[in-house]
Scaffold this motif. Structure first.
Motif, PDB file in Angstrom:
ATOM      1  N   ASP A 584       0.852  -1.190   0.000  1.00 60.77           N
ATOM      2  CA  ASP A 584       0.000   0.000   0.000  1.00 60.77           C
ATOM      3  C   ASP A 584       0.890   1.242   0.000  1.00 60.77           C
ATOM      4  O   ASP A 584       1.616   1.494   0.955  1.00 60.77           O
ATOM      5  CB  ASP A 584      -0.902  -0.010   1.241  1.00 60.77           C
ATOM      6  N   LYS A 588      -2.762   8.662  -2.892  1.00 57.92           N
ATOM      7  CA  LYS A 588      -3.764   8.243  -3.859  1.00 57.92           C
ATOM      8  C   LYS A 588      -3.457   8.911  -5.193  1.00 57.92           C
ATOM      9  O   LYS A 588      -2.640   9.817  -5.286  1.00 57.92           O
ATOM     10  CB  LYS A 588      -5.171   8.661  -3.398  1.00 57.92           C
ATOM     11  N   GLY A 705      -7.511  -0.630   3.469  1.00 60.16           N
ATOM     12  CA  GLY A 705      -8.812  -0.254   2.914  1.00 60.16           C
ATOM     13  C   GLY A 705      -9.926  -1.161   3.392  1.00 60.16           C
ATOM     14  O   GLY A 705     -11.096  -0.783   3.357  1.00 60.16           O
ATOM     15  N   SER A 755     -13.463   5.055   0.739  1.00 58.03           N
ATOM     16  CA  SER A 755     -12.496   6.035   1.240  1.00 58.03           C
ATOM     17  C   SER A 755     -11.055   5.648   0.951  1.00 58.03           C
ATOM     18  O   SER A 755     -10.156   6.477   1.067  1.00 58.03           O
ATOM     19  CB  SER A 755     -12.683   6.207   2.755  1.00 58.03           C
ATOM     20  N   ASP A 756     -10.789   4.406   0.598  1.00 61.53           N
ATOM     21  CA  ASP A 756      -9.409   3.976   0.376  1.00 61.53           C
ATOM     22  C   ASP A 756      -9.410   2.811  -0.601  1.00 61.53           C
ATOM     23  O   ASP A 756     -10.422   2.135  -0.807  1.00 61.53           O
ATOM     24  CB  ASP A 756      -8.779   3.561   1.714  1.00 61.53           C
TER      25      ASP A 756
END
Length: 769
Positions: A584, A588, A705, A755-756
């Motif tokens: 990760d 973003k 996430g 949101s993720d």
């Protein structure tokens, strides 16, 4: 004799006046409706009752609704009884008689009358298939039976549709539905050699609609009752009938008059209004009877009407001549004059008045034509503005377009505004003039040569960030900084009126929107292309990979944006070892995607032929840390699996600990000696742990996430929900585990934005040989 006659007349007049002044004695009647107000059948019964029993006759109706279509339980009836007893005790009035509409109210009074109103006469209506034996010792009961004439209805249907081989019966499991079914079953044998009956009394409305839509022309449908389907969903006829009749490929007939107007063809229909009228007349007989203990006989023959819907007849091409002679046709089209006579006469009356406004309308029409033509010119021009070859070409096009929209002077001044200044708004303004050769100068160079009027209006427009008008002058302002000349001064040959201003507002709005949409489209196309490149970089051959190396592996990713920072990977290192990666990137969008691509490429390159997990992470970290001025980093969990022996070594670089799924239990791994994230600190050392997997043991890896997914109340999904779900995934395949977890997360976050990035991987070891 004459004197006697005059005296007799005067006495009669006096007694009449005296009688007229005397109000009739008030008598209170309780109307107990089984269902709710707004339910069409109940409303018609109530209207029939009220048409007979009126306050002018001294009858006061006290109306209650039991609402048993929605709630029909013993507890509901008991509570309603208590409520009614309490209300009547506090009302301090004497109830002379009770009217019950439909079976639930009648059965309620039979059961509770001694507790509510003992020794009080009861008149009922709408009682399906009345049986005198159910009255028992209740001698103060009478009413009107509600019995659908289903047999005659079927006979009529078969005469109208002689080729019918199947009649599809629509019903339900409610009290009304069961009563209709009992009546239907009693008469069905007489048609056994003529037609087949197909029943739908335990079906959802969607299934019913789908079934009816597929019926052939040798079928018809008969709607008895559909207040509740097999899913427990409740309907009123006005809700269910339009859906059912609208979906049906064959004519749908009915048995009650409240069904008319919702798509049924018609039929021999029970009349709710006449039921109420009959009950009202029986009530008057009882109240006026000199022997109230002797009740009138129950009216067994139900009032019916034979009605058909003209629109449904036309829809299914049913000839009116094929209907019974005494049939009533509703919703027929009226003659033009009868239908529109009020409009026609109103039009004639208003016509002379309208003549007064003709001149005004003609002027407005002319203005509207100009506005429409201007808008058309704007839309046409905006569609081709991106074809301009240079700033010179752009301003020439703008000048030509403005001249076609409003009456302006020849000189048009163009300026380029590149900053949103709050101080000197003219400081960064650039003067752009199309004069054959492009001439661009800073505003300071031409400030003294430009009219003071232009300077002042420029300041106002730039300060307010909108079009600004001063009598016959105007500044057109575009917020978009990419337009070659986004501030324009024009001067009209006359004062700008409202139409001029509206046209100019349309011009600036459409041109600005055109440029905004063009830039947005280009950005979206770039992001979409980047997203496709990113997704193409991920391994997608999990099934083929699993078969090749004798394991069970499945992975899934869904970015929060078009492009994201999560990634997974799985590949072969050498003849014995596989590398599994879950990572990760801490950002973003495009930057994260680029960093992700670099990290993924480094991992594959460094891991080739190298099954040492700590060495791989050490080298990848050092490479990512080089020239990382933006301090971007990636959390990562790496597994090196010997797919022949089941030995698994792993290392955690600041990532969420995965779960080991073994012996029907789950437990987190990689929680000891968690290393620093990759890309921040060069020369970082990463520890390694080793586990021996048995046949069927597996690992579930994920990014944050999953656990940080939020619902609409901002509650996190959390590790506890993930652990609970994984604990229920014993003996599932890798794909099933992934699907189950993702399904839980989707249900939990329903209605909330993602949101993720969400990434998961599930892998199970299969012992070789």
């Amino acid at each position: 004799m004459v004197v006697f006659f005059i005296f007799w007349c005067m006495a009669g007049v006096c007694s009449y006046v005296e009688g007229a002044d005397k109000e009739p004695e008030k008598k209170y009647v309780l109307v107990l409706n089984s269902y709710s107000k707004g339910y069409e059948w109940t409303d018609k019964e109530q209207s029939g009752i009220e048409s007979v029993l009126t306050p002018k006759d001294g009858i006061i109706l006290m109306v209650e609704y039991m609402d048993t279509k929605r709630v029909n339980t013993p507890e509901h009836f008991r509570l309603f009884k208590d409520l009614l007893v309490n209300k009547l005790q506090h009302a301090k009035i004497k109830i002379e008689l009770v009217i019950c509409t439909d079976n639930d109210a009648l059965n309620f009074m039979i059961k509770y009358s001694n507790e509510i109103l003992p020794n009080t006469p009861v008149v009922f209506c709408g009682a399906n298939n009345f049986d005198a034996t159910q009255m028992g010792d209740f001698k103060l009961y009478t009413g009107v039976n509600e019995k659908t004439d289903i047999a005659d209805n079927v006979e009529m249907i078969l005469k109208v549709h002689p080729s019918t081989t199947q009649v599809h019966i629509i019903s339900d499991k409610t009290t009304t539905g069961k009563l209709y079914r009992t009546e239907f079953d009693a008469m069905a044998p007489r048609f056994k050699d003529r037609v087949k009956f197909v029943f739908y009394d335990n079906i959802s409305i969607s299934e019913l609609k789908d079934t009816l839509s597929k019926l052939s022309g040798d079928s018809v449908a008969l709607y008895l009752s559909f207040f509740e389907d097999n899913t427990g969903k409740l309907f009123t006829p006005s809700e269910s009938l339009p859906e059912i009749t609208g979906a049906s490929a064959v004519p749908v007939y009915g048995v009650v008059d409240y069904m008319m107007g919702y798509g049924i063809v018609g039929g021999l229909l029970i009349s709710g209004f006449e039921q109420g009228v009959t009950a009202g007349k029986l009530t008057l007989n009882v109240l006026r009877s000199k022997t109230p203990a002797v009740m009138p006989d129950v009216v067994i023959k139900s009032p019916h009407v034979l009605e058909f819907d003209y629109r449904a007849l036309q829809r299914f091409d049913i000839d009116v001549a094929s209907l019974p002679k005494n049939a009533k046709i509703k919703y027929e089209p009226e003659t033009f004059y009868y239908k529109y006579k009020r409009i026609i006469w109103s039009f004639v009356a208003v016509l002379m008045i309208l003549n007064v406004y003709i001149t005004v309308l003609m002027i407005n029409i002319k203005r509207r034509i100009r506005a429409e033509k201007g808008l058309q010119n704007i839309l046409t021009a905006c569609a081709s503005f991106f074809e301009f070859k240079s700033t010179d070409d752009f301003v020439v096009r703008i000048k030509k377009l403005l001249g076609s929209l409003v009456n302006i002077k020849e000189e048009v001044l163009f300026f380029k505004n590149t900053h949103d200044s709050v101080g000197d708004v003219l400081k960064d303004l650039v003067f752009v003039q199309a004069d054959g050769n492009m001439n661009i100068r800073q505003m300071a160079e031409v400030k003294d040569t430009i009219d003071i009027k232009v300077t002042n209006i420029l300041k106002d427009a730039l300060a307010q960030k909108k079009n600004t008008y001063i009598k016959d002058a105007c500044i057109l302002y575009f917020a978009n900084k990419s337009i070659p000349a986004n501030t324009i001064f024009i001067e009209g040959r006359k004062r700008f009126d409202n139409l001029d201003k509206n046209i100019l507002e349309m011009f600036t709005s459409n041109l600005g929107l055109t440029f905004d949409n063009f830039e947005k489209q280009k950005l979206e196309e770039s992001l979409h292309f980047a997203g496709q490149i990113q997704m193409n970089m991920l391994s997608k051959n999990s099934e083929e990979f699993s078969q090749t190396y004798g394991i069970d592996l499945h992975a899934f990713i869904t970015p929060a944006k078009v492009v994201g920072g999560d990634f997974y990977d799985y590949f072969s290192i050498d003849g014995d070892h596989l590398c599994l990666v879950m990572a990760d990137v801490a950002d973003k969008g495009m930057p994260a995607a680029l960093f992700m691509a670099v990290a993924k490429t480094l991992i594959r390159a460094i891991a080739a032929g190298n099954p040492n997990v700590t060495d791989i992470l050490y080298k990848v970290n050092n490479e990512l840390a080089k020239d990382n001025d933006d301090a971007m980093f990636v959390t990562l969990f790496m597994v090196i699996l010997n797919y022949k022996t089941g030995e698994m070594s792993f290392s955690n670089a600041g990532h969420n600990p995965p779960y080991l799924m073994a012996d029907g239990k789950i437990q987190p791994i990689g929680t000891k000696d968690v290393g620093i994230v990759l890309g921040i600190m060069p020369e970082a050392i990463y520890s390694v742990e080793t586990i021996q997997l048995s046949n069927g043991d597996g690992v579930f890896m994920y990014t944050d996430g999953i656990v940080e997914a939020m619902n609409i109340t901002h509650e996190l999904f959390g590790e506890h929900r993930l652990e609970k779900r994984l604990a229920s995934c014993v003996n599932m395949s890798a794909k099933m585990v992934v699907d189950v977890v993702l399904s839980d997360v989707t249900k939990f976050t329903e209605g909330a934005p993602q949101s993720d990035d969400i990434t998961v991987m599930s892998v199970f070891y299969k012992k070789q040989g």
